[in-house]
Enzyme design. Structure first.
Site, short mmCIF file in Angstrom:
data_model
loop_
_atom_site.label_atom_id
_atom_site.label_comp_id
_atom_site.label_asym_id
_atom_site.label_seq_id
_atom_site.Cartn_x
_atom_site.Cartn_y
_atom_site.Cartn_z
N VAL A 112 0.80 -1.21 0.00
CA VAL A 112 0.00 0.00 0.00
C VAL A 112 0.84 1.28 0.00
O VAL A 112 0.32 2.37 -0.13
CB VAL A 112 -0.97 -0.03 1.19
CG1 VAL A 112 -0.25 0.24 2.50
CG2 VAL A 112 -2.12 0.94 0.98
N CYS A 140 13.54 8.30 5.47
CA CYS A 140 14.75 8.25 4.63
C CYS A 140 14.51 8.02 3.16
O CYS A 140 15.04 8.75 2.32
CB CYS A 140 15.70 7.16 5.16
SG CYS A 140 16.30 7.48 6.83
#
Length: 203
Positions: free
Chosen positions: A3, A9
């Protein structure tokens, strides 16, 4: 593709690559990396749209048990979590979110959602529970957003018993046994599987 990815990061690093490519006049390469972020956002929106369409094109005032809020399992980190974006889309349609995550504190969940919608909406339409079974009471559907291992081993028969019917499961992480849940009576929709299932009101 699940999903959607989150965390602090990966998206930042991809956007850094976009910037680097643009400074080197590599526009096609920059567009390629930018497409990764755009597809991630599209996947979240697509999943929310699936939920709405399979709940008879409206989630207004319907209770949705949102399972997971961290961007991945075994962390309380919610930065860029897909749950935030999916939650926003559902709140825009005035769904009532009943959130359960084993590690993310209630104040963090409500704070994150308050950043993408109004605090009044969060106060009215978001409740946070310490048990998945409590979150599912009178809910119309379960939406799995984080791949917590415990979601594989829940007593889905017990969950089904306390939910509104027809009850649905939207699995954004390919965690659950679709066949087993369908035998219980759930309508089940998982990433990468056929969108529409026939509705059997008399399982």
């Amino acid at each position: 593709m699940p999903v959607g990815f989150g965390g602090s990061c990966f998206q930042k690093d991809v956007l850094s690559l976009v910037y680097l490519c643009e400074t080197l006049n590599l526009s096609k390469v920059a567009n390629y990396f930018l497409g990764i972020v755009e597809i991630n956002n599209y996947q979240r929106r697509r999943f929310a749209d699936l939920i709405i369409s399979e709940m008879f094109n409206t989630v207004t005032d319907k209770k949705i048990a949102l399972f997971g809020f961290a961007f991945k399992k075994n962390t309380a980190d919610t930065r860029e979590s897909s749950a935030i974006h999916i939650g926003k889309h559902l709140l825009d349609e005035r769904a009532h979110l009943c959130v359960y995550d084993p590690k993310v504190p209630e104040q963090n969940i409500k704070h994150e959602l308050g950043l993408v919608t109004s605090k009044d909406i969060v106060t009215k339409y978001v409740d946070v529970f310490k048990s998945p079974y409590e979150a599912c009471k009178n809910a119309h559907s379960i939406v799995i957003v984080t791949e917590w291992d415990e979601f594989k081993d829940l007593d889905y028969g017990k969950l089904y018993a306390v939910m509104k019917k027809p009850a649905s499961v939207f699995d954004g992480r390919l965690l659950v046994d679709q066949k087993k849940l369908k035998e219980i009576g759930f309508r089940v929709f998982s990433i990468g599987t056929a969108k529409t299932q026939s509705l059997n009101l008399f399982p």
